[in-house]
Design a protein around this motif. Structure first.
Motif, PDB file in Angstrom:
ATOM      1  N   SER A   1      60.620  37.304  55.397  1.00 54.57           N
ATOM      2  CA  SER A   1      61.680  38.295  55.614  1.00 54.57           C
ATOM      3  C   SER A   1      62.131  38.961  54.319  1.00 54.57           C
ATOM      4  N   MET A   2      61.914  38.291  53.183  1.00 57.20           N
ATOM      5  CA  MET A   2      62.274  38.880  51.891  1.00 57.20           C
ATOM      6  C   MET A   2      61.191  39.794  51.347  1.00 57.20           C
ATOM      7  N   GLY A   3      60.158  40.046  52.158  1.00 62.72           N
ATOM      8  CA  GLY A   3      59.106  40.961  51.741  1.00 62.72           C
ATOM      9  C   GLY A   3      58.032  40.326  50.890  1.00 62.72           C
TER      10      GLY A   3
ATOM     11  N   ILE B   1      51.556  33.489  52.216  1.00 58.22           N
ATOM     12  CA  ILE B   1      50.241  32.940  51.871  1.00 58.22           C
ATOM     13  C   ILE B   1      50.004  33.050  50.370  1.00 58.22           C
ATOM     14  N   ARG B   2      50.367  34.191  49.807  1.00 59.78           N
ATOM     15  CA  ARG B   2      50.178  34.361  48.359  1.00 59.78           C
ATOM     16  C   ARG B   2      51.159  33.521  47.559  1.00 59.78           C
ATOM     17  N   TYR B   3      52.372  33.350  48.088  1.00 63.69           N
ATOM     18  CA  TYR B   3      53.406  32.619  47.353  1.00 63.69           C
ATOM     19  C   TYR B   3      53.281  31.106  47.512  1.00 63.69           C
ATOM     20  N   LEU B   4      52.852  30.643  48.682  1.00 62.14           N
ATOM     21  CA  LEU B   4      52.827  29.212  48.966  1.00 62.14           C
ATOM     22  C   LEU B   4      51.415  28.631  48.996  1.00 62.14           C
TER      23      LEU B   4
ATOM     24  N   GLN C   1      61.701  28.132  56.579  1.00 64.81           N
ATOM     25  CA  GLN C   1      61.690  28.637  55.209  1.00 64.81           C
ATOM     26  C   GLN C   1      60.549  29.622  54.990  1.00 64.81           C
ATOM     27  N   ILE C   2      59.417  29.407  55.675  1.00 66.81           N
ATOM     28  CA  ILE C   2      58.306  30.359  55.553  1.00 66.81           C
ATOM     29  C   ILE C   2      58.704  31.709  56.126  1.00 66.81           C
ATOM     30  N   ASP C   3      59.431  31.705  57.252  1.00 67.99           N
ATOM     31  CA  ASP C   3      59.918  32.966  57.821  1.00 67.99           C
ATOM     32  C   ASP C   3      60.909  33.638  56.876  1.00 67.99           C
ATOM     33  N   ALA C   4      61.710  32.838  56.167  1.00 64.32           N
ATOM     34  CA  ALA C   4      62.657  33.408  55.207  1.00 64.32           C
ATOM     35  C   ALA C   4      61.919  34.081  54.053  1.00 64.32           C
TER      36      ALA C   4
END
Length: 270
Positions: free
Chosen positions: A134-136, A140-143, A128-131
């Motif tokens: 991949s969405m740009g 690190i900032r999001y999670l 899921q982190i790779d996903a």
């Protein structure tokens, strides 16, 4: 062969330190940017509820038992010298400066650190982190950043709860169970506990919160595949957080003592 194995282990350790340092820097920078961006506030509120609100009962119970245990253990020594009315000074100083912050942070490392590592580790294993990447979107900032900000802001408040319950627990055991005069108990406590000591314990919370959040997020981001890898990452996160809390506590104690001796040299000699 032995030299090669030692060299490979040393190189691996240096590589891991470099990766962790880079991750910590990116997490702190992303956390600062998140505080400036209202878009990430809902993510931070969610983590503040999970990390802060749900940890209050555990932290309060921990603080209460710390105060009660100190009262039971220290009473005989002070009573033998006729200083039992000074028990409140010993309990309250120990709780607000050292035991309250450290034990509250250790409880958070066990409860919050393990949960953060397991959650992010599962996301890493299931790609899921790779996903997200991949969405740009910066994972690190999001999670990681919302979790770091939540731990940074709420750990000091949880330490205040632990200190409060430690003081109350010590009071009930000392006054109600052991029969110490209530007025003398609070009088000696007020004269012995300074605002500086309380502030030290609260300030330590900022460092403890950042340390356990960054370590837990890093272990989650870099865990190995499979359920065994996630479990191992949780164990490593707690051990590393526990050691870092103790190391930070020692370093901050030395620093704050030097600051206190610099600005209040006469009081430090008393």
């Amino acid at each position: 062969m032995m030299i090669e194995a030692v060299g490979a282990r040393a190189m691996g350790g240096v590589n891991n330190i470099g990766r962790f340092t880079r991750f910590a820097w990116q997490s702190l920078a992303a956390s600062f940017r998140s505080c400036m961006s209202p878009v990430t506030y809902p993510l931070i509120w969610t983590q503040m509820h999970l990390i802060g609100v749900r940890s209050v009962p555990v932290v309060m119970i921990t603080g209460a038992f710390v105060g009660m245990t100190l009262a039971v253990q220290a009473y005989d020594q002070l009573a033998g010298m006729g200083l039992e009315e000074h028990l409140g000074v010993l309990i309250n100083i120990s709780v607000v400066k050292e035991l309250g912050p450290v034990l509250a942070a250790v409880m958070l490392a066990g409860r919050i650190g393990g949960a953060l590592t397991a959650e992010l580790g599962t996301m890493n294993v299931t790609e899921q982190i790779d996903a997200v990447r991949s969405m740009g979107t910066d994972p690190i900032r999001y999670l990681a950043a919302p979790r770091v900000v939540a731990c940074l802001l709420l750990t000091p408040f949880l330490i205040i709860f632990a200190d409060l319950m430690g003081i109350i627990g010590g009071y009930f055991v000392s006054v109600i169970h052991l029969g110490i005069n209530s007025r003398a108990y609070w009088s000696f406590s007020a004269s012995g506990v300074e605002l500086w000591g309380v502030s030290i314990g609260v300030v330590k919370g900022f460092f403890f919160g950042v340390a356990l959040a960054v370590i837990s997020c890093y272990k989650g981001f870099t865990c190995k595949e499979g359920a065994r890898g996630v479990g191992q990452a949780c164990t490593e996160a707690f051990v590393a957080s526990f050691i870092s809390i103790l190391a930070l506590d020692f370093a901050l104690a030395v620093i704050f003592k030097a600051i206190y001796s610099t600005f209040w040299p006469l009081k430090s000699l008393v």
